[in-house]
Every structure is written in C-alpha cells, then in structure tokens.
Design a protein around this motif. Structure first.
Motif, PDB file in Angstrom:
ATOM      1  N   ASN A   1       0.870  -1.179   0.000  1.00  0.00           N
ATOM      2  CA  ASN A   1       0.000   0.000   0.000  1.00  0.00           C
ATOM      3  C   ASN A   1       0.902   1.223   0.000  1.00  0.00           C
ATOM      4  O   ASN A   1       1.842   1.298   0.807  1.00  0.00           O
ATOM      5  N   ILE A   2       0.630   2.155  -0.892  1.00  0.00           N
ATOM      6  CA  ILE A   2       1.486   3.336  -1.028  1.00  0.00           C
ATOM      7  C   ILE A   2       0.635   4.585  -0.837  1.00  0.00           C
ATOM      8  O   ILE A   2      -0.400   4.747  -1.486  1.00  0.00           O
TER       9      ILE A   2
ATOM     10  N   LEU B   1      -0.326   8.348  -1.301  1.00  0.00           N
ATOM     11  CA  LEU B   1      -0.093   9.413  -2.266  1.00  0.00           C
ATOM     12  C   LEU B   1      -1.356  10.266  -2.339  1.00  0.00           C
ATOM     13  O   LEU B   1      -2.361   9.832  -2.887  1.00  0.00           O
TER      14      LEU B   1
ATOM     15  N   ILE C   1       6.538   3.578  -7.282  1.00  0.00           N
ATOM     16  CA  ILE C   1       5.305   2.842  -7.602  1.00  0.00           C
ATOM     17  C   ILE C   1       5.513   1.972  -8.836  1.00  0.00           C
ATOM     18  O   ILE C   1       5.183   0.776  -8.845  1.00  0.00           O
TER      19      ILE C   1
ATOM     20  N   ILE D   1      -3.036   2.315  -3.759  1.00  0.00           N
ATOM     21  CA  ILE D   1      -2.594   3.684  -3.537  1.00  0.00           C
ATOM     22  C   ILE D   1      -3.618   4.380  -2.656  1.00  0.00           C
ATOM     23  O   ILE D   1      -4.785   4.516  -3.025  1.00  0.00           O
TER      24      ILE D   1
ATOM     25  N   PHE E   1      -3.846  -1.012 -10.432  1.00  0.00           N
ATOM     26  CA  PHE E   1      -3.826  -0.313  -9.154  1.00  0.00           C
ATOM     27  C   PHE E   1      -5.232  -0.323  -8.562  1.00  0.00           C
ATOM     28  O   PHE E   1      -6.225  -0.330  -9.293  1.00  0.00           O
TER      29      PHE E   1
ATOM     30  N   ILE F   1      -7.004   2.395  -6.382  1.00  0.00           N
ATOM     31  CA  ILE F   1      -6.929   3.730  -5.785  1.00  0.00           C
ATOM     32  C   ILE F   1      -7.968   3.794  -4.672  1.00  0.00           C
ATOM     33  O   ILE F   1      -9.162   3.666  -4.913  1.00  0.00           O
TER      34      ILE F   1
END
Length: 312
Positions: free
Chosen positions: A113-114, A116, A140, A153, A178, A180
C-alpha cells in the motif's frame, strides 16, 4: 481468535518505527521520532510469532515510514518464514521504494500500500514538506516492474486540497493494476482541530464520477471500477459509514503496546513478555476490543497519539 463481539481477529498492523521522512500535516506533529525507546527487531519477531500462534495470519508493517528502519528487509525475511503466516504486506510513502522494491519482493512481502494524496508536484511538496514526488512515482512503477500485483494507492480526501483530483486518480486505473483507495480524513492527532470543511465524504467520488460501478466489498473498502479499466477504486468511510462490525484487526505500536482500536486511548503493554504470558496478554487485549469507535464529524478520536505513532 475472536473478540467478545464474535469478530474473528486475523490481521495485525505492526509499527516498526514512528520516524518519517515526510511531514504530512494531517498525520504528525513534527519530523522526528517522539518515542524514546522502540522495540528491537528481535522483540518484534517474538511478538509476531506469538500473534500467529494466537490466530493472526496477516501482518502489515507500518510506521512512520517502515523503509527508514535499518534492517527492514532482513526483518521481512524472518517474518515471512513464520509458519502459519499467510500474508506479509507493507504500507509505505513510496519515497524509498525504488531502492527497496526488488529486495522486499524477494524477502516475502506479498503486497504494498502506497500513500499518495496528490498528483500535483507542487501540491505534494506543500503537503509533505519534501520534494520527493518523482521518487514516489518512480517507486510505484518500480514495484510494479518487480512483480507486485494490485498495488493499493491510499489517497486521504481533504476538502479544498485534493478533492479536485479525484478524476485524475481514477484515470490511473485505466492502464494499471492499481486500486486507488479514497479514505475519509479522520479528526485524529494533528488535524483534529482543522476546519470542518476539510472533512468530506467519499460519496463525492461517486457523485462526480457516475461511470463507477460497484463490484464488491473488500474488508473495510467498497470496491468500484470503470468498465474496461484495468484497475479498481476503493472507498474507505470511517466517518460516514463505520465498518467496526467487520473489523478484524489489531495494532501494535513501535514501543510495544497493543491498541485494540485505532481511535481508543486504551493500550496494553506486551513488551518484555514471553511464552504463554505473552499469548494470554494478546488474547486479553483482543477480548477488550471495543464494539465501535465513537468518532464522527462532531466527535474527535479518543486516541492521544499521532498517526505516525500508531501505524494508521
């Protein structure tokens, strides 16, 4: 392992540090560690083994920023070898990911999990206090190249700050695998006194994007997609649609405290315990997990820690 409300607790979030190289205003009060004595990796490893013996099968490493902790890759290798642990995942701000992605994959981390919150470089610099937007984007895509699938993300929705970027984030799912995830801002720690206009419902995502179709519910996230797009959209609504009745998680802070609920101030020390004493302390803490948090747009979180001390 069930709590007294018959919820199956199978997911542990472990904060390996409260240090972070970002200074996101909603997350933390300063750029430095506020904990004077974090656990060693040996201590954390023994705690993780005890949790798995008690029934935990998923561990998420968090921070602060976990990639700042020296030795994190070797620690991941140790954790991924624990018998009974089915999933080792990590949440990161992505700044250092281009240097670590390949090693993390080899060490047994299965998913990332990033965080942003904006796709605008100038806005990113202002929000985080650091000029690292390009590093995050490179991280990423490096993670994607290294074989990480369904990268999530995390976008914290903030009224008047990034609510004008929803469509841009959704467009990222057109050609990328991804998810989001739009997360409602919570009145916890550093942002607890912010103007209420900053706290907006994730319903805005649906109202402004009528082409989203709901496909499933994944833990705490409602999942949507645009027909023909490769990726997915998640909505996480801790403020407008509490998911406490299906909460399956428990948190451990970097200084060795169990937090049964993110928004409770109750903590249970497990540092220094071992064997059956440790396992019993874990079970007792889980048994104390509250039925629900009381947070809403008029009531702040009861937690007195900043988010970087809890691990989100």
């Amino acid at each position: 392992m069930k709590d007294e409300y018959n919820r199956q607790i199978s997911y542990m979030r472990l904060s390996v540090t409260d240090k972070c190289n970002f200074n996101c205003s909603y997350c933390k009060g300063d750029s430095f560690s506020t904990l004077t004595d974090v656990m060693s990796f040996d201590e954390m490893y023994e705690i993780c083994k005890a949790f798995v013996k008690c029934g935990i099968d998923k561990i998420r490493l968090t921070g602060g920023e976990p990639l700042l902790r020296e030795g994190i890759v070797d620690f991941c290798k140790r954790l991924s070898s624990i018998e009974g642990l089915n999933s080792l995942v990590m949440t990161t701000n992505g700044c250092l990911l281009k240097h670590y992605a390949k090693d993390l994959k080899r060490a047994g981390v299965s998913r990332l999990n990033i965080s942003l919150d904006t796709l605008n470089k100038d806005k990113f610099n202002k929000l985080t206090g650091i000029d690292a937007f390009d590093d995050v984007i490179e991280g990423i895509y490096e993670a994607q190249e290294c074989g990480f699938k369904n990268i999530k993300i995390n976008v914290v929705l903030m009224g008047g700050i990034n609510d004008d970027e929803i469509a841009d984030f959704i467009e990222l799912t057109k050609n990328n695998d991804f998810t989001i995830r739009f997360i409602e801002l919570m009145p916890l720690g550093a942002c607890s006194q912010w103007d209420k206009a900053r706290f907006i419902s994730s319903d805005l995502v649906l109202k402004t994007n009528e082409n989203l179709e709901r496909i499933t519910f994944d833990g705490v996230s409602e999942i949507y997609r645009v027909n023909g797009y490769k990726g997915r959209i998640g909505l996480i609504r801790p403020m407008t649609n509490k998911f406490c009745d299906v909460c399956n998680r428990i948190r451990v802070t970097a200084d060795g405290k169990i937090k049964p609920c993110l928004h409770s101030n109750d903590e249970y020390n497990i540092r220094g315990l071992s064997g059956l004493e440790l396992q019993n302390a874990i079970k007792n803490a889980i048994a104390s997990k509250p039925k629900s948090h009381n947070m809403n747009s008029f009531c702040l979180s009861n937690s007195t820690r900043y988010m970087n001390q809890i691990g989100g």
